[in-house]
Design an enzyme around this catalytic site. Structure first.
Site, PDB file in Angstrom:
ATOM      1  N   HIS A 306       0.865  -1.190   0.000  1.00 53.89           N
ATOM      2  CA  HIS A 306       0.000   0.000   0.000  1.00 53.89           C
ATOM      3  C   HIS A 306       0.893   1.229   0.000  1.00 53.89           C
ATOM      4  O   HIS A 306       1.943   1.223   0.633  1.00 53.89           O
ATOM      5  CB  HIS A 306      -0.906   0.003   1.238  1.00 53.89           C
ATOM      6  CG  HIS A 306      -2.073   0.915   1.095  1.00 53.89           C
ATOM      7  ND1 HIS A 306      -1.994   2.255   1.369  1.00 53.89           N
ATOM      8  CD2 HIS A 306      -3.338   0.683   0.671  1.00 53.89           C
ATOM      9  CE1 HIS A 306      -3.180   2.807   1.140  1.00 53.89           C
ATOM     10  NE2 HIS A 306      -4.003   1.877   0.705  1.00 53.89           N
ATOM     11  N   ASP A 364      -7.955  -5.542   0.085  1.00 54.71           N
ATOM     12  CA  ASP A 364      -8.377  -6.337  -1.065  1.00 54.71           C
ATOM     13  C   ASP A 364      -7.970  -7.800  -0.959  1.00 54.71           C
ATOM     14  O   ASP A 364      -8.459  -8.637  -1.699  1.00 54.71           O
ATOM     15  CB  ASP A 364      -7.810  -5.734  -2.354  1.00 54.71           C
ATOM     16  CG  ASP A 364      -8.386  -4.362  -2.605  1.00 54.71           C
ATOM     17  OD1 ASP A 364      -9.610  -4.245  -2.597  1.00 54.71           O
ATOM     18  OD2 ASP A 364      -7.615  -3.409  -2.775  1.00 54.71           O
TER      19      ASP A 364
HETATM   20  C1  SDX Z   1      -6.316   0.020  -2.815  1.00 54.77           C
HETATM   21  O1  SDX Z   1      -4.503   4.378  -1.617  1.00 54.77           O
HETATM   22  C2  SDX Z   1      -5.627   3.910  -1.249  1.00 54.77           C
HETATM   23  O2  SDX Z   1      -6.203   4.404  -0.312  1.00 54.77           O
HETATM   24  C3  SDX Z   1      -6.150   2.753  -2.030  1.00 54.77           C
HETATM   25  C4  SDX Z   1      -7.112   1.841  -1.282  1.00 54.77           C
HETATM   26  C5  SDX Z   1      -8.436   2.572  -1.004  1.00 54.77           C
HETATM   27  O3  SDX Z   1      -9.060   2.293   0.014  1.00 54.77           O
HETATM   28  O4  SDX Z   1      -8.842   3.382  -1.846  1.00 54.77           O
HETATM   29  O5  SDX Z   1      -6.551   1.411  -0.058  1.00 54.77           O
HETATM   30  C6  SDX Z   1      -7.496   0.597  -2.106  1.00 54.77           C
HETATM   31  O6  SDX Z   1      -6.132   0.400  -3.933  1.00 54.77           O
HETATM   32  C7  SDX Z   1      -5.402  -0.961  -2.109  1.00 54.77           C
HETATM   33  C8  SDX Z   1      -4.202  -1.383  -2.989  1.00 54.77           C
HETATM   34  C9  SDX Z   1      -4.583  -2.520  -3.866  1.00 54.77           C
HETATM   35  N1  SDX Z   1      -3.522  -2.892  -4.811  1.00 54.77           N
HETATM   36  C10 SDX Z   1      -2.881  -4.042  -4.765  1.00 54.77           C
HETATM   37  O7  SDX Z   1      -3.061  -4.874  -3.860  1.00 54.77           O
HETATM   38  C11 SDX Z   1      -1.972  -4.292  -5.923  1.00 54.77           C
HETATM   39  C12 SDX Z   1      -0.647  -4.869  -5.467  1.00 54.77           C
HETATM   40  N2  SDX Z   1       0.095  -3.825  -4.779  1.00 54.77           N
HETATM   41  C13 SDX Z   1       0.812  -2.892  -5.493  1.00 54.77           C
HETATM   42  O8  SDX Z   1       1.024  -2.935  -6.846  1.00 54.77           O
HETATM   43  C14 SDX Z   1       1.432  -1.701  -4.763  1.00 54.77           C
HETATM   44  O9  SDX Z   1       1.868  -2.130  -3.508  1.00 54.77           O
HETATM   45  C15 SDX Z   1       0.534  -0.457  -4.651  1.00 54.77           C
HETATM   46  C16 SDX Z   1       0.025  -0.010  -6.015  1.00 54.77           C
HETATM   47  C17 SDX Z   1      -0.677  -0.743  -3.747  1.00 54.77           C
HETATM   48  C18 SDX Z   1       1.364   0.688  -4.024  1.00 54.77           C
HETATM   49  O10 SDX Z   1       2.299   1.120  -4.942  1.00 54.77           O
HETATM   50  P1  SDX Z   1       3.442   2.175  -4.644  1.00 54.77           P
HETATM   51  O11 SDX Z   1       3.208   2.904  -3.388  1.00 54.77           O
HETATM   52  O12 SDX Z   1       3.641   2.980  -5.883  1.00 54.77           O
HETATM   53  O13 SDX Z   1       4.710   1.277  -4.378  1.00 54.77           O
HETATM   54  P2  SDX Z   1       5.610   0.595  -5.450  1.00 54.77           P
HETATM   55  O14 SDX Z   1       4.802  -0.079  -6.481  1.00 54.77           O
HETATM   56  O15 SDX Z   1       6.623   1.616  -5.953  1.00 54.77           O
HETATM   57  O16 SDX Z   1       6.364  -0.516  -4.598  1.00 54.77           O
HETATM   58  C19 SDX Z   1       7.481  -0.258  -3.761  1.00 54.77           C
HETATM   59  C20 SDX Z   1       8.344  -1.498  -3.804  1.00 54.77           C
HETATM   60  C21 SDX Z   1       8.728  -1.883  -5.231  1.00 54.77           C
HETATM   61  O17 SDX Z   1       9.971  -2.555  -5.136  1.00 54.77           O
HETATM   62  P3  SDX Z   1      11.344  -1.732  -5.429  1.00 54.77           P
HETATM   63  O18 SDX Z   1      11.232  -1.164  -6.854  1.00 54.77           O
HETATM   64  O19 SDX Z   1      11.452  -0.655  -4.396  1.00 54.77           O
HETATM   65  O20 SDX Z   1      12.414  -2.770  -5.312  1.00 54.77           O
HETATM   66  O21 SDX Z   1       7.628  -2.639  -3.294  1.00 54.77           O
HETATM   67  C22 SDX Z   1       7.448  -3.602  -4.332  1.00 54.77           C
HETATM   68  C23 SDX Z   1       7.679  -2.869  -5.651  1.00 54.77           C
HETATM   69  O22 SDX Z   1       8.123  -3.737  -6.656  1.00 54.77           O
HETATM   70  N3  SDX Z   1       6.059  -4.078  -4.260  1.00 54.77           N
HETATM   71  C24 SDX Z   1       5.675  -5.337  -4.386  1.00 54.77           C
HETATM   72  C25 SDX Z   1       4.279  -5.310  -4.209  1.00 54.77           C
HETATM   73  N4  SDX Z   1       3.875  -4.049  -3.979  1.00 54.77           N
HETATM   74  C26 SDX Z   1       4.968  -3.305  -4.019  1.00 54.77           C
HETATM   75  N5  SDX Z   1       6.336  -6.472  -4.637  1.00 54.77           N
HETATM   76  C27 SDX Z   1       5.613  -7.605  -4.708  1.00 54.77           C
HETATM   77  N6  SDX Z   1       4.255  -7.661  -4.534  1.00 54.77           N
HETATM   78  C28 SDX Z   1       3.585  -6.528  -4.293  1.00 54.77           C
HETATM   79  N7  SDX Z   1       2.271  -6.545  -4.138  1.00 54.77           N
END
Ligand code: SDX
Length: 429
Positions: A306, A364
Site C-alpha cells: 500500500h 483487497d
Molecule cells: C487500494 O490508496 C488507497 O487508499 C487505495 C485503497 C483505497 O481504500 O482506496 O486502499 C485501495 O487500492 C489498495 C491497494 C490494492 N492494490 C494491490 O493490492 C496491488 C498490489 N500492490 C501494489 O502494486 C502496490 O503495492 C501499490 C500499487 C498498492 C502501491 O504502490 P506504490 O506505493 O507505488 O509502491 P511501489 O509499487 O513503488 O512498490 C514499492 C516497492 C517496489 O519494489 P522496489 O522497486 O522498491 O524494489 O515494493 C514492491 C515494488 O516492486 N512491491 C511489491 C508489491 N507491492 C509493491 N512487490 C511484490 N508484490 C507486491 N504486491
C-alpha cells in the site's frame, strides 16, 4: 518541536515557506508560492510527498496502521454502526442523533429507485461486458437525468446529488449484475437496510421469495463501511480533479469509477482472488513468492502493499474476521482459496523481501474471499467497492466545492520533449 517555516536555498537566494501542522500527522510545507517566488516547479510523480488539498474527513497513520473517519477509528465504526451512519458521519462531520439518523435513512431510502428510462442503457451493452464498464457508462448517464440537483453552487443541490448517488449506486450495481447474468432487474425494497436491500436486489428472483440472511447482511454492511472512504486515494483524487472544473457531480463520480477499476487500485480485489485461484494449492506458493520478488517478472502479489500503510491495513484485519464469520455462517469449512490465502499471508509476513519493503496484506486481500462466499462473481468485486466508496467520493467532492480557496486543479510538468523546431513538409521528411 515543530518549525513554522522552511527555507529553500535556490540560485543563491533563501526562500521561506510556511510550515503548516495538521491536527495529527506530518508537518506540511506550503509551497503554493514557490513558482511565483522562484520561477521553479516541484517534481513529485505519483504525489508521494505532495498533499493535494486540506481535508477534515479521513486520517490515516500508515506507520501505525490507523484509519479514522472524522476522528473515529474504523474498528469502532465497523463494530458498532451501520453503513448509513458512516455515510452521515462522512458527509456531515458528526455522528447522527437518533432523529437525524432516522431522517437521513429516510432521505437515502426514498432515492433508491432510478428513472425507468435509465434501465434502457443496460440493453446497449453486451451481456459479457465487464460490470465496471457498465458502471462507468450508466453512472455517467445519471448526469442526463437529475437536472434539479446539478447546480453545484447551491448547497441543497449538492446534498441532493450526494444522497441520490449514495442511494442509486447499489440499485445500478445490482442492475449491472442482473444484466450480466441474464436475470430481470429487481426493484429496491425500502423496508430493508442498505446492505440487505442490496443483497435482495442482487439475489432475489421474481418467481421465489428471497429472505436476506441477517449474518450475511451484517457482513455486507461491514464491507461497505470498510470501503467508505480512504482520504486522497487515486479515485478520490480523480473525483476532486474532475470536480475542480465545476463539472456535473454525476459525471465526476463516473470518473472516480473509471479510476477505481485499475488492478493497482480497486480492481485489486478481483485480481487477488484470480491470483489465489491461479496459485491453486499451498505447495505452489513458493513459486509465486519468487515471481513477486523477481524484478524482471511483472507479477506482483495482489492484495499486498500500500502506498500509505507500512503496517497492517486495519481494514484487512476486520475483513479477515468478517471472512471467517461468513464462511462459518455458510458452513464452508474447507475453502481451498482460503487455505492458499492464509498460507500466503503467513509466508509473506515472514519473508525478508516483504518485511524489508513493509508489504502487508491490504483490504483487497480478504474481501474477495468474502464476496465470493456471499455469491458474487469476481467481476462484481470492484463494483461493490464503488458502491461503498461513493460516499467518500461525494463527501470529498462537497468538501472541495465548499472550500473557499478551491481552484481548478492544474498540475505542471517537467518537460523533456523537443524544444521549438520548424515544421518540415512531408516530401522532405
Ligand atoms: C487500494 O490508496 C488507497 O487508499 C487505495 C485503497 C483505497 O481504500 O482506496 O486502499 C485501495 O487500492 C489498495 C491497494 C490494492 N492494490 C494491490 O493490492 C496491488 C498490489 N500492490 C501494489 O502494486 C502496490 O503495492 C501499490 C500499487 C498498492 C502501491 O504502490 P506504490 O506505493 O507505488 O509502491 P511501489 O509499487 O513503488 O512498490 C514499492 C516497492 C517496489 O519494489 P522496489 O522497486 O522498491 O524494489 O515494493 C514492491 C515494488 O516492486 N512491491 C511489491 C508489491 N507491492 C509493491 N512487490 C511484490 N508484490 C507486491 N504486491
Amino acid at each position: 518541536m515543530s518549525s513554522t517555516a522552511a527555507t529553500l536555498d535556490f540560485k543563491g537566494k533563501a526562500n521561506e515557506f510556511k510550515v503548516r501542522q495538521g491536527t495529527v500527522g506530518p508537518e506540511v510545507i506550503d509551497i503554493s508560492s514557490l513558482y511565483k517566488d522562484t520561477g521553479a516547479f516541484t517534481y513529485d510523480p505519483g504525489f508521494t510527498s505532495t498533499a493535494s488539498c486540506e481535508s477534515k474527513i479521513t486520517y490515516i497513520d500508515g506507520d501505525e496502521g490507523v484509519l479514522l473517519h472524522r476522528g473515529y477509528p474504523i474498528e469502532q465504526l465497523a463494530e458498532n454502526g451501520d453503513f448509513l451512519e458512516t455515510c452521515y458521519l462522512l458527509l456531515y462531520g458528526e455522528l447522527p442523533t437518533k432523529a437525524q439518523k432516522e431522517d437521513f435513512d429516510d432521505r437515502v431510502t426514498r432515492h433508491t429507485m432510478v428513472h425507468e428510462q435509465l434501465s434502457r442503457f443496460f440493453t446497449g451493452f453486451r451481456r459479457d461486458a465487464h460490470p465496471m464498464a457498465v458502471m462507468c457508462g450508466v453512472v455517467g448517464a445519471l448526469s442526463a437525468f437529475y437536472h434539479d440537483s446539478t447546480d453545484i453552487s447551491d448547497p441543497h443541490h449538492r446534498m441532493v446529488a450526494s444522497i441520490r448517488l449514495i442511494a442509486k449506486m447499489p440499485t445500478i450495481a445490482a442492475m449491472a449484475y442482473k444484466y450480466h447474468i441474464g436475470q430481470p432487474f429487481i426493484y429496491p425494497k425500502n423496508e430493508l437496510s442498505f446492505a440487505a436491500n442490496f443483497l435482495h436486489m442482487c439475489f432475489a428472483v421474481p418467481c421465489e421469495d428471497y429472505k436476506v440472511n441477517p449474518v450475511l447482511a451484517r457482513a455486507m454492511e461491514r464491507i461497505f463501511i470498510l470501503h467508505a472512504d480512504h482520504e486522497q486515494n487515486a479515485s478520490t483524487s480523480t473525483v476532486r480533479l474532475a470536480g475542480s472544473s465545476g463539472a456535473n457531480p454525476f459525471a465526476c463520480i463516473a470518473a472516480g469509477i473509471a479510476c477505481l477499476w485499475g488492478p493497482a487500485h480497486g480492481g485489486a480485489n478481483e485480481a487477488a482472488l484470480n491470483m489465489l485461484a491461479e496459485i491453486g494449492s499451498v505447495d505452489r506458493i513458493p513459486e509465486y513468492i519468487a515471481k513477486a520478488k523477481d524484478k524482471n517478472d511483472p507479477f506482483r502479489l495482489m492484495g499486498f502493499g500500500h502506498r500509505v500503510y507500512k503496517n497492517y491495513d486495519p481494514r484487512a484485519k476486520i475483513m479477515q474476521k468478517t471472512t471467517h464469520e461468513v464462511l462459518g455462517e455458510l458452513g464452508i469449512k474447507d475453502d481451498p482459496l482460503l487455505d492458499v490465502a492464509m498460507e500466503l499471508e503467513k509466508i509473506a509476513l515472514t519473508d525478508e523481501y516483504f518485511i524489508e519493503k513493509k508489504l502487508y496484506p491490504n483490504i483487497d486481500f480478504y474481501s474477495g474471499i468474502t464476496l465470493k462466499a456471499l455469491g458474487f462473481p469476481t467481476t462484481m468485486f470492484t463494483v461493490l467497492f464503488a458502491v461503498a466508496r461513493t460516499v467518500g467520493w461525494v463527501a470529498q467532492w462537497k468538501e472541495m466545492i465548499e472550500d473557499p480557496s478551491q481552484r481548478i486543479g492544474r498540475p505542471r510538468q517537467l518537460y523533456t520533449g523537443h524544444a521549438s523546431r520548424d515544421y518540415v513538409p512531408i516530401a522532405k521528411r
